[in-house]
Write a protein that holds these residues in place. Structure first.
Motif, PDB file in Angstrom:
ATOM      1  N   ASN A  93       0.940  -1.051  -0.113  1.00  0.00           N
ATOM      2  CA  ASN A  93       0.036   0.029  -0.050  1.00  0.00           C
ATOM      3  C   ASN A  93       0.917   1.318   0.146  1.00  0.00           C
ATOM      4  O   ASN A  93       1.811   1.237   0.677  1.00  0.00           O
ATOM      5  CB  ASN A  93      -0.968  -0.005   1.230  1.00  0.00           C
ATOM      6  N   SER A  94       0.417   2.393  -0.582  1.00  0.00           N
ATOM      7  CA  SER A  94       1.115   3.625  -0.876  1.00  0.00           C
ATOM      8  C   SER A  94       0.447   4.681   0.444  1.00  0.00           C
ATOM      9  O   SER A  94      -0.423   4.754   0.334  1.00  0.00           O
ATOM     10  CB  SER A  94       0.857   4.309  -2.237  1.00  0.00           C
ATOM     11  N   SER A  95       1.525   5.135   1.181  1.00  0.00           N
ATOM     12  CA  SER A  95       1.357   5.941   2.300  1.00  0.00           C
ATOM     13  C   SER A  95       0.441   7.236   1.683  1.00  0.00           C
ATOM     14  O   SER A  95      -0.454   7.677   2.246  1.00  0.00           O
ATOM     15  CB  SER A  95       2.428   6.560   3.030  1.00  0.00           C
ATOM     16  N   GLU A  96       0.761   7.516   0.368  1.00  0.00           N
ATOM     17  CA  GLU A  96       0.240   8.943  -0.509  1.00  0.00           C
ATOM     18  C   GLU A  96      -1.164   8.453  -0.719  1.00  0.00           C
ATOM     19  O   GLU A  96      -2.247   9.480  -0.579  1.00  0.00           O
ATOM     20  CB  GLU A  96       1.149   9.229  -1.520  1.00  0.00           C
ATOM     21  N   GLN A  97      -1.513   7.417  -0.700  1.00  0.00           N
ATOM     22  CA  GLN A  97      -3.015   6.966  -1.358  1.00  0.00           C
ATOM     23  C   GLN A  97      -3.575   6.873   0.127  1.00  0.00           C
ATOM     24  O   GLN A  97      -4.695   7.108   0.172  1.00  0.00           O
ATOM     25  CB  GLN A  97      -2.847   5.639  -2.161  1.00  0.00           C
ATOM     26  N   ILE A  98      -3.135   6.167   0.961  1.00  0.00           N
ATOM     27  CA  ILE A  98      -3.857   5.986   2.314  1.00  0.00           C
ATOM     28  C   ILE A  98      -4.066   7.244   2.894  1.00  0.00           C
ATOM     29  O   ILE A  98      -5.385   7.488   3.410  1.00  0.00           O
ATOM     30  CB  ILE A  98      -2.838   5.135   3.103  1.00  0.00           C
ATOM     31  N   SER A  99      -3.545   8.204   2.841  1.00  0.00           N
ATOM     32  CA  SER A  99      -3.705   9.514   3.320  1.00  0.00           C
ATOM     33  C   SER A  99      -4.819  10.121   2.636  1.00  0.00           C
ATOM     34  O   SER A  99      -5.317  11.246   3.413  1.00  0.00           O
ATOM     35  CB  SER A  99      -2.372  10.477   3.232  1.00  0.00           C
ATOM     36  N   ASN A 100      -5.134   9.537   1.569  1.00  0.00           N
ATOM     37  CA  ASN A 100      -6.447  10.145   1.043  1.00  0.00           C
ATOM     38  C   ASN A 100      -7.448   9.215   0.971  1.00  0.00           C
ATOM     39  O   ASN A 100      -8.607   9.227   0.320  1.00  0.00           O
ATOM     40  CB  ASN A 100      -6.082  10.669  -0.733  1.00  0.00           C
ATOM     41  N   ALA A 101      -7.537   8.219   1.750  1.00  0.00           N
ATOM     42  CA  ALA A 101      -8.394   7.497   2.305  1.00  0.00           C
ATOM     43  C   ALA A 101      -8.835   6.556   1.222  1.00  0.00           C
ATOM     44  O   ALA A 101     -10.029   6.232   0.668  1.00  0.00           O
ATOM     45  CB  ALA A 101      -9.891   8.083   2.649  1.00  0.00           C
ATOM     46  N   GLN A 102      -7.743   6.223   0.256  1.00  0.00           N
ATOM     47  CA  GLN A 102      -7.818   5.245  -0.885  1.00  0.00           C
ATOM     48  C   GLN A 102      -6.970   3.959  -0.459  1.00  0.00           C
ATOM     49  O   GLN A 102      -5.977   4.254  -0.064  1.00  0.00           O
ATOM     50  CB  GLN A 102      -7.407   5.973  -2.231  1.00  0.00           C
ATOM     51  N   PHE A 103      -7.456   2.703  -1.096  1.00  0.00           N
ATOM     52  CA  PHE A 103      -6.885   1.530  -0.753  1.00  0.00           C
ATOM     53  C   PHE A 103      -6.619   0.995  -2.064  1.00  0.00           C
ATOM     54  O   PHE A 103      -7.626   0.443  -2.659  1.00  0.00           O
ATOM     55  CB  PHE A 103      -7.963   0.741   0.336  1.00  0.00           C
ATOM     56  N   GLN A 104      -5.581   0.383  -2.056  1.00  0.00           N
ATOM     57  CA  GLN A 104      -5.320  -0.486  -3.296  1.00  0.00           C
ATOM     58  C   GLN A 104      -3.979  -1.046  -2.936  1.00  0.00           C
ATOM     59  O   GLN A 104      -2.844  -0.373  -2.090  1.00  0.00           O
ATOM     60  CB  GLN A 104      -5.408  -0.028  -4.437  1.00  0.00           C
ATOM     61  N   TYR A 105      -3.661  -2.369  -3.448  1.00  0.00           N
ATOM     62  CA  TYR A 105      -2.195  -2.734  -3.383  1.00  0.00           C
ATOM     63  C   TYR A 105      -1.556  -2.615  -4.646  1.00  0.00           C
ATOM     64  O   TYR A 105      -2.202  -2.511  -5.774  1.00  0.00           O
ATOM     65  CB  TYR A 105      -2.385  -4.659  -3.430  1.00  0.00           C
ATOM     66  N   GLU A 106      -0.241  -2.186  -4.631  1.00  0.00           N
ATOM     67  CA  GLU A 106       0.749  -1.712  -5.874  1.00  0.00           C
ATOM     68  C   GLU A 106       1.904  -2.221  -5.787  1.00  0.00           C
ATOM     69  O   GLU A 106       2.439  -2.742  -4.835  1.00  0.00           O
ATOM     70  CB  GLU A 106       0.709  -0.416  -5.437  1.00  0.00           C
ATOM     71  N   LEU A 107       2.470  -2.213  -6.962  1.00  0.00           N
ATOM     72  CA  LEU A 107       3.852  -2.489  -7.350  1.00  0.00           C
ATOM     73  C   LEU A 107       4.459  -1.096  -7.669  1.00  0.00           C
ATOM     74  O   LEU A 107       4.019  -0.654  -8.737  1.00  0.00           O
ATOM     75  CB  LEU A 107       4.217  -3.557  -8.198  1.00  0.00           C
ATOM     76  N   GLY A 108       5.178  -0.498  -6.970  1.00  0.00           N
ATOM     77  CA  GLY A 108       5.453   1.005  -7.322  1.00  0.00           C
ATOM     78  C   GLY A 108       7.175   1.447  -7.012  1.00  0.00           C
ATOM     79  O   GLY A 108       7.861   0.442  -6.568  1.00  0.00           O
ATOM     80  N   TYR A 109       7.508   2.589  -7.775  1.00  0.00           N
ATOM     81  CA  TYR A 109       8.866   3.098  -7.527  1.00  0.00           C
ATOM     82  C   TYR A 109       8.659   4.580  -7.310  1.00  0.00           C
ATOM     83  O   TYR A 109       7.760   4.991  -8.158  1.00  0.00           O
ATOM     84  CB  TYR A 109       9.636   2.761  -9.162  1.00  0.00           C
ATOM     85  N   THR A 110       9.292   5.078  -6.538  1.00  0.00           N
ATOM     86  CA  THR A 110       9.417   6.516  -6.190  1.00  0.00           C
ATOM     87  C   THR A 110      10.893   6.833  -6.338  1.00  0.00           C
ATOM     88  O   THR A 110      11.664   6.569  -6.121  1.00  0.00           O
ATOM     89  CB  THR A 110       8.976   6.696  -4.963  1.00  0.00           C
ATOM     90  N   HIS A 111      11.050   8.114  -7.156  1.00  0.00           N
ATOM     91  CA  HIS A 111      12.075   8.859  -7.402  1.00  0.00           C
ATOM     92  C   HIS A 111      11.974  10.353  -6.919  1.00  0.00           C
ATOM     93  O   HIS A 111      11.153  11.106  -7.223  1.00  0.00           O
ATOM     94  CB  HIS A 111      12.795   8.768  -8.787  1.00  0.00           C
ATOM     95  N   GLN A 112      12.989  10.856  -6.225  1.00  0.00           N
ATOM     96  CA  GLN A 112      12.893  12.275  -5.623  1.00  0.00           C
ATOM     97  C   GLN A 112      14.179  12.912  -6.234  1.00  0.00           C
ATOM     98  O   GLN A 112      15.465  12.625  -6.239  1.00  0.00           O
ATOM     99  CB  GLN A 112      13.075  12.218  -4.030  1.00  0.00           C
ATOM    100  N   SER A 113      13.907  13.899  -6.749  1.00  0.00           N
ATOM    101  CA  SER A 113      14.597  15.195  -7.151  1.00  0.00           C
ATOM    102  C   SER A 113      14.590  16.536  -6.529  1.00  0.00           C
ATOM    103  O   SER A 113      13.314  17.018  -6.343  1.00  0.00           O
ATOM    104  CB  SER A 113      14.675  15.311  -8.597  1.00  0.00           C
ATOM    105  N   PRO A 114      15.527  17.032  -5.646  1.00  0.00           N
ATOM    106  CA  PRO A 114      15.516  18.141  -5.004  1.00  0.00           C
ATOM    107  C   PRO A 114      14.844  19.461  -5.850  1.00  0.00           C
ATOM    108  O   PRO A 114      14.151  20.535  -5.125  1.00  0.00           O
ATOM    109  CB  PRO A 114      16.969  18.544  -4.368  1.00  0.00           C
TER     110      PRO A 114
END
Length: 334
Positions: A93-114
Motif C-alpha cells: 500500500n502507498s502512504s500517499e494513497q492511504i492519506s487520501n482514504a484510498q485503498f489498493q495494493y501496488e507495485l511501485g517506484y518513487t524517485h525524488q529530485s530536489p
C-alpha cells in the motif's frame, strides 16, 4: 457510476513527509517491512452491494436493505530505499494513497529530485476475490448471482511538480466484469441493443490536481480537484465525474489527525434504457483518520483508527446509496 465502491481504508504507513514544505528523504536506506491488522464494522444501503442480505430486490426504488458486517483485514508493505535515500521500490500500500482514504495494493517506484520534485509510478494488478458485483444488478424478485469485477491499471503521482507546490496525479484502470448479464431479465423486455447499453466492461481515466499549505502551527490544508471519465462498452454506464476535495491535516507528535471531505457530480453519457433517462448523481463523503505513534512505549508500533461516511443521491432512486465504516488497528514496522 460508482455502482460498487469499497470504503475500506486504514492508516497504514502514515508519515508526515507529505505535508512538509520541502521534500524529505524517502526513508532509511535498506529494507523496511510494515504490517497492519485492523478490525472494522461496515454498514451499507446500496442496491449494488453483494451482501447476502441484498441478494433479492423487489422494485427499482431506493435500497430496500441495510446490510452490515464485521471485517478483519491485514495490510502490508515491503520497501527498499537506496543508499542516497532518493529512490524507493515497494510492494503493498502507498502512504500517499492511504492519506487520501484510498485503498489498493501496488507495485511501485518513487524517485525524488530536489529541484524537480517526487515522482511515483505504480502498477496495481488484478486481485481475485476482492471486488464483486451482480451478474444482473437489475433482476427483480429472484436471487441475483454474484460475479467478479476486476480492475488492472497504473498511476503516476508527481509531487512538487517541476518545483511548484502542485501535485499532479493520473490513473488508468481496465475494468472487466467476469459474467455480464445486465438487463437480461425477460421481465424488462430489453432488446439486444438496449442490453448492450448496460455493459460495464471498459476503461477509467482519472486526473487530479492537488496542493498543500500550512495555515497554523502543525496544521495543513490540502485542496484538490479531480476529474474521472469512465469509458464503458455500454454508453449508459459511461460517465464523467467532477469532484472537489479538501483535506485537513494536523501533526502533533505522537498524534496525527487527517480529515478528508469530498463532493462531486457525475452524469452518464447516454440514457439508461430501463429508466429512460441519463443517470445524474451527487456524491459526498467524509473520512477521519487518527494515528498514535509509539503506543505502549513500543517505538515501532502505532494505534490507528478510521471513521468514514459516503452518500450518493441520484435523479433515479435506484442509484441512491449510503455507507459507513469504523475501524481500529495496529501497525508495526520491522
Amino acid at each position: 457510476m460508482h455502482h460498487s465502491k469499497a470504503i475500506i481504508a486504514s492508516l497504514l504507513l502514515m508519515g508526515t513527509t507529505s505535508a512538509q514544505a520541502q521534500l524529505r528523504p524517502l526513508g532509511e536506506p535498506g529494507w523496511d517491512f510494515t504490517l497492519n491488522l485492523s478490525l472494522g464494522y461496515v454498514t451499507s444501503e446500496n442496491n449494488f452491494s453483494t451482501s447476502d442480505d441484498n441478494q433479492t430486490i423487489t422494485e427499482f426504488g431506493s435500497p430496500e436493505h441495510k446490510t452490515s458486517s464485521t471485517i478483519v483485514y491485514p495490510l502490508a508493505r515491503v520497501q527498499y530505499t537506496t543508499r542516497d535515500r532518493r529512490n524507493q521500490f515497494y510492494i503493498g500500500n502507498s502512504s500517499e494513497q492511504i492519506s487520501n482514504a484510498q485503498f489498493q495494493y501496488e507495485l511501485g517506484y518513487t524517485h525524488q529530485s530536489p529541484k524537480l520534485g517526487e515522482v511515483t509510478l505504480a502498477y496495481f494488478p488484478q486481485l481475485p476475490f476482492l471486488n464483486s458485483t451482480w451478474e444482473d444488478p437489475y433482476l427483480l424478485g429472484a436471487p441475483r448471482v454474484e460475479t467478479e469485477e476486476n480492475a488492472t491499471g497504473a498511476r503516476i503521482a508527481w509531487q512538487q511538480f517541476l518545483g511548484t507546490p502542485l501535485t499532479v496525479k493520473y490513473a488508468y484502470a481496465n475494468i472487466d466484469v467476469e459474467t455480464e448479464n445486465s438487463g437480461s431479465s425477460a421481465s424488462l423486455g430489453l432488446n439486444e441493443a438496449q442490453q448492450q447499453l448496460l455493459e460495464r466492461d471498459g476503461n477509467a481515466h482519472r486526473l487530479e490536481l492537488e496542493t498543500m499549505f500550512p495555515f497554523a502551527k502543525g496544521w495543513f490544508l490540502r485542496p484538490a480537484i479531480q476529474s474521472t471519465y469512465r469509458d464503458a462498452k455500454g454508453e449508459a454506464i459511461a460517465f464523467t465525474d467532477y469532484t472537489l476535495k479538501m483535506g485537513v491535516l494536523h501533526f502533533n507528535a505522537p498524534h496525527t489527525f487527517i480529515m478528508n471531505f469530498e463532493g462531486g457530480q457525475s452524469e452518464t453519457k447516454e440514457a439508461n434504457p430501463i429508466f429512460d433517462k441519463t443517470i445524474e448523481q451527487t456524491q459526498y463523503s467524509g473520512f477521519f483518520i487518527y494515528d498514535y505513534a509509539g503506543i505502549f512505549g513500543w517505538k515501532n508500533a502505532s494505534l490507528n483508527a478510521i471513521a468514514g461516511y459516503t452518500q450518493s443521491d441520484a435523479n433515479v432512486d435506484f442509484y441512491n446509496s449510503k455507507g459507513l465504516i469504523t475501524s481500529v488497528g495496529m501497525t508495526y514496522r520491522f
